[in-house]
Design a protein around this motif. Structure first.
Motif, PDB file in Angstrom:
ATOM      1  N   ASN A 131       0.780  -1.232   0.000  1.00 53.51           N
ATOM      2  CA  ASN A 131       0.000   0.000   0.000  1.00 53.51           C
ATOM      3  C   ASN A 131       0.814   1.285   0.000  1.00 53.51           C
ATOM      4  OD1 ASN A 131      -2.498  -1.355  -0.017  1.00 53.51           O
ATOM      5  ND2 ASN A 131      -2.401  -1.663   2.200  1.00 53.51           N
ATOM      6  N   GLY A 132       2.121   1.212  -0.206  1.00 51.89           N
ATOM      7  CA  GLY A 132       2.930   2.422  -0.298  1.00 51.89           C
ATOM      8  C   GLY A 132       3.107   3.108   1.048  1.00 51.89           C
ATOM      9  N   PRO A 133       3.677   4.330   1.075  1.00 50.49           N
ATOM     10  CA  PRO A 133       4.077   5.113  -0.102  1.00 50.49           C
ATOM     11  C   PRO A 133       5.312   4.520  -0.786  1.00 50.49           C
ATOM     12  CG  PRO A 133       4.846   6.180   1.887  1.00 50.49           C
ATOM     13  CD  PRO A 133       4.011   5.008   2.344  1.00 50.49           C
ATOM     14  N   TRP A 134       5.406   4.755  -2.099  1.00 45.52           N
ATOM     15  CA  TRP A 134       6.495   4.194  -2.881  1.00 45.52           C
ATOM     16  C   TRP A 134       7.560   5.271  -3.098  1.00 45.52           C
ATOM     17  CZ3 TRP A 134       5.390  -0.496  -2.225  1.00 45.52           C
ATOM     18  CH2 TRP A 134       4.092  -0.969  -2.329  1.00 45.52           C
ATOM     19  N   GLN A 135       8.638   5.139  -2.376  1.00 46.07           N
ATOM     20  CA  GLN A 135       9.745   6.070  -2.504  1.00 46.07           C
ATOM     21  C   GLN A 135      11.028   5.353  -2.118  1.00 46.07           C
ATOM     22  OE1 GLN A 135       8.264   9.034   0.208  1.00 46.07           O
ATOM     23  NE2 GLN A 135       9.360   8.168   1.965  1.00 46.07           N
ATOM     24  N   PRO A 136      12.173   5.856  -2.578  1.00 49.27           N
ATOM     25  CA  PRO A 136      13.438   5.188  -2.250  1.00 49.27           C
ATOM     26  C   PRO A 136      13.640   5.107  -0.745  1.00 49.27           C
ATOM     27  CG  PRO A 136      13.752   6.798  -3.992  1.00 49.27           C
ATOM     28  CD  PRO A 136      12.363   7.019  -3.465  1.00 49.27           C
ATOM     29  N   GLY A 137      14.133   3.979  -0.289  1.00 49.76           N
ATOM     30  CA  GLY A 137      14.395   3.783   1.128  1.00 49.76           C
ATOM     31  C   GLY A 137      15.877   3.681   1.404  1.00 49.76           C
ATOM     32  N   THR A 138      16.210   3.572   2.655  1.00 48.59           N
ATOM     33  CA  THR A 138      17.598   3.358   3.046  1.00 48.59           C
ATOM     34  C   THR A 138      17.939   1.887   2.848  1.00 48.59           C
ATOM     35  OG1 THR A 138      17.062   2.861   5.343  1.00 48.59           O
ATOM     36  CG2 THR A 138      17.355   5.193   4.759  1.00 48.59           C
ATOM     37  N   PRO A 139      19.223   1.541   2.785  1.00 47.95           N
ATOM     38  CA  PRO A 139      19.580   0.123   2.620  1.00 47.95           C
ATOM     39  C   PRO A 139      18.975  -0.779   3.690  1.00 47.95           C
ATOM     40  CG  PRO A 139      21.485   1.518   2.207  1.00 47.95           C
ATOM     41  CD  PRO A 139      20.398   2.429   2.715  1.00 47.95           C
ATOM     42  N   SER A 140      18.821  -0.270   4.898  1.00 50.66           N
ATOM     43  CA  SER A 140      18.279  -1.099   5.975  1.00 50.66           C
ATOM     44  C   SER A 140      16.782  -1.359   5.826  1.00 50.66           C
ATOM     45  CB  SER A 140      18.537  -0.440   7.333  1.00 50.66           C
ATOM     46  OG  SER A 140      17.847   0.796   7.424  1.00 50.66           O
ATOM     47  N   GLN A 141      16.115  -0.603   4.963  1.00 51.78           N
ATOM     48  CA  GLN A 141      14.674  -0.764   4.795  1.00 51.78           C
ATOM     49  C   GLN A 141      14.310  -1.817   3.768  1.00 51.78           C
ATOM     50  OE1 GLN A 141      13.883   3.466   4.097  1.00 51.78           O
ATOM     51  NE2 GLN A 141      12.642   3.490   5.968  1.00 51.78           N
ATOM     52  N   GLY A 142      15.287  -2.348   3.041  1.00 47.46           N
ATOM     53  CA  GLY A 142      15.020  -3.435   2.117  1.00 47.46           C
ATOM     54  C   GLY A 142      14.236  -3.016   0.893  1.00 47.46           C
ATOM     55  N   TYR A 143      13.505  -3.947   0.361  1.00 46.78           N
ATOM     56  CA  TYR A 143      12.797  -3.777  -0.907  1.00 46.78           C
ATOM     57  C   TYR A 143      11.701  -2.729  -0.773  1.00 46.78           C
ATOM     58  CZ  TYR A 143      10.290  -5.224  -5.157  1.00 46.78           C
ATOM     59  OH  TYR A 143       9.682  -5.266  -6.381  1.00 46.78           O
ATOM     60  N   GLN A 144      11.681  -1.735  -1.664  1.00 46.99           N
ATOM     61  CA  GLN A 144      10.744  -0.615  -1.563  1.00 46.99           C
ATOM     62  C   GLN A 144       9.943  -0.362  -2.840  1.00 46.99           C
ATOM     63  OE1 GLN A 144      10.272   1.546   1.291  1.00 46.99           O
ATOM     64  NE2 GLN A 144      11.288  -0.186   2.243  1.00 46.99           N
ATOM     65  N   LEU A 145       9.965  -1.266  -3.790  1.00 47.16           N
ATOM     66  CA  LEU A 145       9.282  -1.030  -5.059  1.00 47.16           C
ATOM     67  C   LEU A 145       7.819  -1.454  -4.999  1.00 47.16           C
ATOM     68  CD1 LEU A 145      11.988  -2.243  -7.619  1.00 47.16           C
ATOM     69  CD2 LEU A 145      11.592   0.066  -6.748  1.00 47.16           C
ATOM     70  N   PRO A 146       6.975  -0.869  -5.855  1.00 45.27           N
ATOM     71  CA  PRO A 146       5.557  -1.229  -5.864  1.00 45.27           C
ATOM     72  C   PRO A 146       5.268  -2.553  -6.552  1.00 45.27           C
ATOM     73  CG  PRO A 146       5.977   0.422  -7.544  1.00 45.27           C
ATOM     74  CD  PRO A 146       7.248   0.269  -6.771  1.00 45.27           C
ATOM     75  N   PHE A 153      17.099  -5.322  -9.468  1.00 50.10           N
ATOM     76  CA  PHE A 153      16.833  -6.530 -10.238  1.00 50.10           C
ATOM     77  C   PHE A 153      17.994  -7.505 -10.149  1.00 50.10           C
ATOM     78  CE2 PHE A 153      17.626  -8.650 -14.374  1.00 50.10           C
ATOM     79  CZ  PHE A 153      16.604  -9.583 -14.311  1.00 50.10           C
ATOM     80  N   PHE A 154      19.225  -6.988 -10.296  1.00 47.43           N
ATOM     81  CA  PHE A 154      20.387  -7.870 -10.253  1.00 47.43           C
ATOM     82  C   PHE A 154      20.510  -8.541  -8.889  1.00 47.43           C
ATOM     83  CE2 PHE A 154      24.703  -8.961  -9.228  1.00 47.43           C
ATOM     84  CZ  PHE A 154      25.109  -9.679 -10.344  1.00 47.43           C
ATOM     85  N   ALA A 155      20.275  -7.798  -7.808  1.00 43.39           N
ATOM     86  CA  ALA A 155      20.393  -8.375  -6.463  1.00 43.39           C
ATOM     87  C   ALA A 155      19.434  -9.551  -6.295  1.00 43.39           C
ATOM     88  CB  ALA A 155      20.112  -7.300  -5.408  1.00 43.39           C
ATOM     89  N   HIS A 156      18.216  -9.428  -6.808  1.00 42.73           N
ATOM     90  CA  HIS A 156      17.257 -10.525  -6.716  1.00 42.73           C
ATOM     91  C   HIS A 156      17.666 -11.696  -7.619  1.00 42.73           C
ATOM     92  CE1 HIS A 156      14.761  -7.558  -4.675  1.00 42.73           C
ATOM     93  NE2 HIS A 156      13.938  -8.520  -4.347  1.00 42.73           N
ATOM     94  N   LEU A 157      18.157 -11.379  -8.800  1.00 44.71           N
ATOM     95  CA  LEU A 157      18.613 -12.436  -9.703  1.00 44.71           C
ATOM     96  C   LEU A 157      19.770 -13.215  -9.084  1.00 44.71           C
ATOM     97  CD1 LEU A 157      18.670 -13.850 -12.475  1.00 44.71           C
ATOM     98  CD2 LEU A 157      20.159 -12.004 -13.286  1.00 44.71           C
ATOM     99  N   TRP A 158      20.714 -12.514  -8.496  1.00 47.70           N
ATOM    100  CA  TRP A 158      21.874 -13.160  -7.873  1.00 47.70           C
ATOM    101  C   TRP A 158      21.451 -14.005  -6.678  1.00 47.70           C
ATOM    102  CZ3 TRP A 158      26.133 -15.403  -8.202  1.00 47.70           C
ATOM    103  CH2 TRP A 158      27.085 -15.456  -7.183  1.00 47.70           C
ATOM    104  N   GLN A 159      20.554 -13.457  -5.834  1.00 49.63           N
ATOM    105  CA  GLN A 159      20.098 -14.210  -4.669  1.00 49.63           C
ATOM    106  C   GLN A 159      19.357 -15.474  -5.094  1.00 49.63           C
ATOM    107  OE1 GLN A 159      20.781 -13.606  -1.486  1.00 49.63           O
ATOM    108  NE2 GLN A 159      19.630 -15.403  -0.791  1.00 49.63           N
ATOM    109  N   CYS A 160      18.494 -15.347  -6.089  1.00 53.82           N
ATOM    110  CA  CYS A 160      17.767 -16.521  -6.584  1.00 53.82           C
ATOM    111  C   CYS A 160      18.712 -17.553  -7.194  1.00 53.82           C
ATOM    112  CB  CYS A 160      16.730 -16.091  -7.621  1.00 53.82           C
ATOM    113  SG  CYS A 160      15.278 -15.282  -6.937  1.00 53.82           S
ATOM    114  N   THR A 161      19.760 -17.087  -7.855  1.00 54.06           N
ATOM    115  CA  THR A 161      20.734 -18.002  -8.449  1.00 54.06           C
ATOM    116  C   THR A 161      21.453 -18.794  -7.369  1.00 54.06           C
ATOM    117  OG1 THR A 161      21.046 -16.522 -10.342  1.00 54.06           O
ATOM    118  CG2 THR A 161      22.762 -18.158  -9.950  1.00 54.06           C
ATOM    119  N   LEU A 162      21.870 -18.114  -6.311  1.00 52.45           N
ATOM    120  CA  LEU A 162      22.517 -18.801  -5.196  1.00 52.45           C
ATOM    121  C   LEU A 162      21.570 -19.816  -4.557  1.00 52.45           C
ATOM    122  CD1 LEU A 162      24.425 -15.916  -3.347  1.00 52.45           C
ATOM    123  CD2 LEU A 162      25.420 -17.765  -4.712  1.00 52.45           C
TER     124      LEU A 162
END
Length: 243
Positions: A97-112, A167-176
């Motif tokens: 439910n948002g809000p959708w805005q860039p987060g800090t690294p500690s906040q993790g995934y923030q995309l809609p 996208f790359f971070a998720h691709l790499w994690q899924c690959t591992l």
């Protein structure tokens, strides 16, 4: 980032060690040879263009060598496809439910996007971009692929609203995950990565070994989904940990 195949599981119950005072030692042997072909795959989520990118990308992220299978030969694209087609891909545990805005690294995934939407959007943008170039992905050399993946990792591209580093971070994690997880989740075919690192897998009991110290545990690995004949049955209903 870049660098760290496929044969049927031939280990039968008769080849596995019996419970005894002295453990049976098995040689660590490679599970594939150079030139081993990759099984044809029917995907649940990925379309042809998406699958082609995923297959080529994971083949560079964890490439095969002269002794061991890589991510492609170990069925990692199948693992990724099953995750995207399941609860994780649908974002069943995500706050939407948002809000959708860039987060800090500690906040993790923030995309809609759900993970499935994120992969689909990013892959469509990649394929659209490549369709307008004179050097499509299908013709790129290994070095060119490595350079392209590094550009994604560095966040140098906006993939239709998906930052390429996300996208790359998720691709790499899924690959591992697909390479090292139990084969019951659809990857790690023939338990190739476990054989490579000497991980025994899901033996139900080590009772016969608990009072023996200083010995090398050297058995063929076993999967959660393995039957008495040594065959692994992939269960599409078992969720894996999400990236």
């Amino acid at each position: 980032m870049v660098p760290a195949a496929l044969v049927p599981d031939t280990a039968t119950a008769q080849e596995r060690p019996e419970h005894s005072a002295s453990p049976t030692h098995y040689p660590v042997v490679p599970t594939t040879a150079p030139g081993t072909s990759v099984q044809s795959q029917t995907y649940l989520f990925l379309n042809d263009e998406e699958a082609a990118f995923i297959e080529a990308a994971v083949a560079r992220l964890i490439p095969k060598d002269e002794q061991w299978a890589g991510a492609l030969e170990a069925g990692v694209p199948n693992y990724i496809d099953r995750q995207l087609a399941g609860a994780w891909g649908a974002g069943e545990r995500l706050y939407r439910n948002g809000p959708w805005q860039p987060g800090t690294p500690s906040q993790g995934y923030q995309l809609p996007f759900t993970p499935g939407e994120m992969f689909r959007t990013a892959l469509a943008a990649i394929n659209k971009e490549q369709s307008t170039t004179d050097r499509p992905l299908a013709t790129m050399s290994s070095d060119e692929w490595d350079s392209y993946l590094r550009s994604l990792e560095a966040g140098e591209k906006d993939l239709a609203g998906v930052p390429s580093d996300v996208f790359f971070a998720h691709l790499w994690q899924c690959t591992l995950e697909g390479f090292f997880a139990d084969p019951v989740y659809g990857g790690n075919r023939d338990m190739t990565s476990w054989r490579m690192i000497g991980f025994p897998g899901a033996y139900a009991s080590y009772y016969d070994l608990v009072d023996q110290h200083g010995i090398k545990f050297d058995r063929l690995p076993t999967s959660l989904g393995e039957d008495v004949h040594g065959h692994v049955h992939v269960n599409p209903g078992i969720p894996a940990s999400s990236p």
